[in-house]
Design a protein around this motif. Sequence first.
Motif, PDB file in Angstrom:
ATOM      1  N   PHE A  52       0.833  -1.211  -0.079  1.00 30.59           N
ATOM      2  CA  PHE A  52       0.040   0.192   0.118  1.00 30.59           C
ATOM      3  C   PHE A  52       0.890   1.180  -0.016  1.00 30.59           C
ATOM      4  O   PHE A  52       0.513   2.133  -0.851  1.00 30.59           O
ATOM      5  CB  PHE A  52      -0.994   0.015   1.155  1.00 30.59           C
ATOM      6  CG  PHE A  52      -1.876   1.197   1.411  1.00 30.59           C
ATOM      7  CD1 PHE A  52      -2.940   1.423   0.454  1.00 30.59           C
ATOM      8  CD2 PHE A  52      -1.456   2.124   2.216  1.00 30.59           C
ATOM      9  CE1 PHE A  52      -3.806   2.403   0.755  1.00 30.59           C
ATOM     10  CE2 PHE A  52      -2.165   3.388   2.527  1.00 30.59           C
ATOM     11  CZ  PHE A  52      -3.357   3.600   1.579  1.00 30.59           C
ATOM     12  N   GLU A  55       2.745   1.857  -3.427  1.00 35.04           N
ATOM     13  CA  GLU A  55       1.906   2.331  -4.388  1.00 35.04           C
ATOM     14  C   GLU A  55       1.422   3.500  -4.331  1.00 35.04           C
ATOM     15  O   GLU A  55       1.412   4.418  -5.191  1.00 35.04           O
ATOM     16  CB  GLU A  55       0.674   1.339  -4.598  1.00 35.04           C
ATOM     17  CG  GLU A  55       0.631   0.124  -4.769  1.00 35.04           C
ATOM     18  CD  GLU A  55      -0.597  -0.841  -5.096  1.00 35.04           C
ATOM     19  OE1 GLU A  55      -1.335  -0.454  -4.496  1.00 35.04           O
ATOM     20  OE2 GLU A  55      -0.214  -1.912  -5.393  1.00 35.04           O
ATOM     21  N   ARG A  56       1.226   4.278  -2.970  1.00 33.67           N
ATOM     22  CA  ARG A  56       0.956   5.552  -2.857  1.00 33.67           C
ATOM     23  C   ARG A  56       2.054   6.589  -2.743  1.00 33.67           C
ATOM     24  O   ARG A  56       1.736   7.807  -3.183  1.00 33.67           O
ATOM     25  CB  ARG A  56       0.138   5.536  -1.354  1.00 33.67           C
ATOM     26  CG  ARG A  56      -0.853   6.962  -1.056  1.00 33.67           C
ATOM     27  CD  ARG A  56      -1.693   6.596   0.092  1.00 33.67           C
ATOM     28  NE  ARG A  56      -2.379   8.006   0.307  1.00 33.67           N
ATOM     29  CZ  ARG A  56      -3.571   8.156  -0.397  1.00 33.67           C
ATOM     30  NH1 ARG A  56      -4.118   7.364  -1.123  1.00 33.67           N
ATOM     31  NH2 ARG A  56      -4.203   9.424  -0.296  1.00 33.67           N
ATOM     32  N   ALA A  62       5.995  12.155  -4.296  1.00 34.06           N
ATOM     33  CA  ALA A  62       4.786  11.786  -3.645  1.00 34.06           C
ATOM     34  C   ALA A  62       4.910  12.101  -2.283  1.00 34.06           C
ATOM     35  O   ALA A  62       3.956  12.107  -1.217  1.00 34.06           O
ATOM     36  CB  ALA A  62       4.311  10.221  -3.954  1.00 34.06           C
ATOM     37  N   TYR A  69      -1.261  12.967   4.783  1.00 36.63           N
ATOM     38  CA  TYR A  69      -1.850  11.609   4.767  1.00 36.63           C
ATOM     39  C   TYR A  69      -1.813  11.200   6.239  1.00 36.63           C
ATOM     40  O   TYR A  69      -2.667  10.371   6.866  1.00 36.63           O
ATOM     41  CB  TYR A  69      -1.222  10.960   3.771  1.00 36.63           C
ATOM     42  CG  TYR A  69      -1.855   9.560   3.941  1.00 36.63           C
ATOM     43  CD1 TYR A  69      -3.309   9.488   3.093  1.00 36.63           C
ATOM     44  CD2 TYR A  69      -1.294   8.395   4.167  1.00 36.63           C
ATOM     45  CE1 TYR A  69      -3.937   8.150   3.188  1.00 36.63           C
ATOM     46  CE2 TYR A  69      -1.832   7.209   4.094  1.00 36.63           C
ATOM     47  CZ  TYR A  69      -3.277   7.060   3.711  1.00 36.63           C
ATOM     48  OH  TYR A  69      -3.908   5.896   3.536  1.00 36.63           O
TER      49      TYR A  69
END
Length: 795
Positions: A52, A55-56, A62, A69
């Motif tokens: 996870f 990917e994020r 990012a 987040y």
Amino acid sequence: ATVSVLYWHTQGRVQTMPLQPVVLSSEVNKVLAEVFPSDDPFDDPDFDPLVFVNERFGDERALKGLQAYIEEVEGRLDATQKELRETVRGQAGGSGHAERNLEEAKGSIQQLFKKVEEIRRMAEESEAMVMEICTEISSLDNAKKNLTDSITVLKKMRDISMSLDELKTSTDQEPPDLATAAENIATCNQILEKYFAKHAALPRVKDLSEKLSREIKLCSQMAIQELKQVDVDADEVSPIVIDACGVIDACGDEVKSSAVATFVRANIDNYKRVFHPGADEARLEKMERRFAWFRRLLKSYSDNLSGHVPPSWCIPQELGVEFCLATREDIKKQLEKEGSAMNIEILVRILQKTIDFEKDLTARMQAMEDGDELYSYRGSDPVAIKAKWAKKTGHHEEAQTSKKYKYTGFITSCFENTMDEYVRHESERMNAAIKELMQDKQELMEGQQTLPTALEIFSYIKQSLKKCSAFCKDDVLVMMHKAWSNNLAYYGQELLNQVNVSTDEEFRRVCIIINSADWCVDTAVKLADEVRAKIDEGCHAEVNEDTAADQFRTVINKGVVRLIGTLNKRLSCALNEMTQAPWSSHEEVGDQSDYVTQMCQILTTSFTDLGKNLKPPLYRYLCEKFVVVFVPRYVAALYSLRKPNPTACRQLLLDLQILKAQFPKIPTIGDPERFKERELKAYLEMVRVNMGKGEAILKFLESEIPPSEGTLLADQYTELVQDASITDFVKLVEMKGVSTKDQKPLIEYLAKAKELPQFSKRDSSLQQEVTDNRADALRKWVGGGVSKLKDRLKE
């Protein structure tokens, strides 16, 4: 298992945080997904933190949103923890309340159980009370039923006693009242059958039954006597006949059968008195008068008695049965008495009349049974009596259908022993008709392809088959087919005798005979199939069309042989011209030779006529046979040439090519669309193979290899000629001028190195033909006498 979640910090260092996940079973996960459906990746049972995060936050760009987040996730985590704390507090506070509710529920269940037990006890007491009441009601019901049955039986005993008294009174008076008697008999029978069948052994019931039987016997005798005295031809019939019929029908089937038999026997006795043996009316040639008498009897019955006698008695049908049986016995005796002296013409005529009568009688009775020919019955029909009784009692019965009557074969069965004479008579008639037709040699019409005699003969057979199939059984039809086949074979022999060709008219007639024979073969096979369709499968093997078909095939083969022989004769002059020409001094190769022109003209003219007069399959068959016969003859003629020089061989090759080009045109002369290309494949192959042998011979003769190079000459021969033999080689080298001395080493070379046979297949067939001819001659000599044979052998 422990997983590590990687966090990217701005400084670029990686920090791991160990977690211990909660693992649930697949069933629990499935139920949770159905109850709480969610798209949140954190709710996925297969959630992988490492995957996870990667990917994020897959790259440094990012990571800019990482802090936000993290705050969002921490906020969701705080909210979840708060919700869990509130839930735990609520659960802890409600546990005491739940225990109180559970105790109250247990108390309520115990009270409810006590009430259920009380209700069950009361239900058992009520059930016992109901059973006691039902038993008392059943007893009262049985008592009522027994009392009702007793009253009914007493009333029926009174009714039957009164009916018996009325029945006795109606029969004792003069004249007897049969109508009342019929009603009383029907009433008594139905009461006894319905109410006293189970009590037949009781004395009172037994006494009533015996009394009824005596009265029924007396009434039936009176009714039958009345019916016996009835005159069918009388214009007026006593009304008492109607009542008598009602009594008879009410008395039962046995009495009815006896009455019908008595009435029928009385009328058939009248028939026997009129047509007694020896009477002029009873002669076979006056068979129609018997049928006319019976038709008058049926008409009189229909006019005078049909309204008095119930249709269910089937009086006309029974009269027909007895009439046919009596007639069959009379005819059978007369046929046995006359035997072979019986006139076949009369026999056939009365047989046909009998068949027509049986068909007519069957159709008439069938119409009567189907209701097309109804009777206006006005009597005391027991059916009406039963209907009246059914109306009173409320009981209805279905109508019964009468049995079917068929009269086919009743009388004609007596003619079975005379069928041999009939078959012989039909065979003789057909043979005489064929002889008469063959004597009248009719002129052939333009465009005619089948002889009129063939059409007339098979038309005769078709009529004969139609006539005899109406009355002949399987064995007779088989005999008739054998007779037809024998006569067709005789007709084929007569056609065979006419297969002669001496004029152009006879040439055309032979073509028509071949066509007719081919048509007769097909029609003979169809005739056999039609006969098989009319007989049982077990008799099919006895029906054989080979006798006639083989004879007609013989006609076809002989006709084709005669036509080919005629063509060979027409071509003989041209062949002789070819063999006798001075080929040794031929100097130049020019146009086609005269003999080739003559051959082409003969072939074109002859096959144009053949194509017009022969059917296409037969015409193609003849073309193939002609190639097989003529081309080998042409090739054999090449061996008779007088030492042709190379120039002559080239001229002969040119002539052969012209002939070879002519043969493929023969099948389609006069009609280019006569055959399809695939249909001529075999024919063209025959032309190519047979003409190729002639080409090989001429090419070998054309070669200029000197005798000194004998081995080369022998090799060339074996390469060119397929059916090579030493005999043929010797003939060809002699034509090339090779001396006998030079031939010997060549012959030895062919025999040893090439292993050639002494004779070719053509020579072997010729030798066999010579041997057969000698054997035939020898047999003829033996037939002429032993002395002539000895003289011939000495010679």
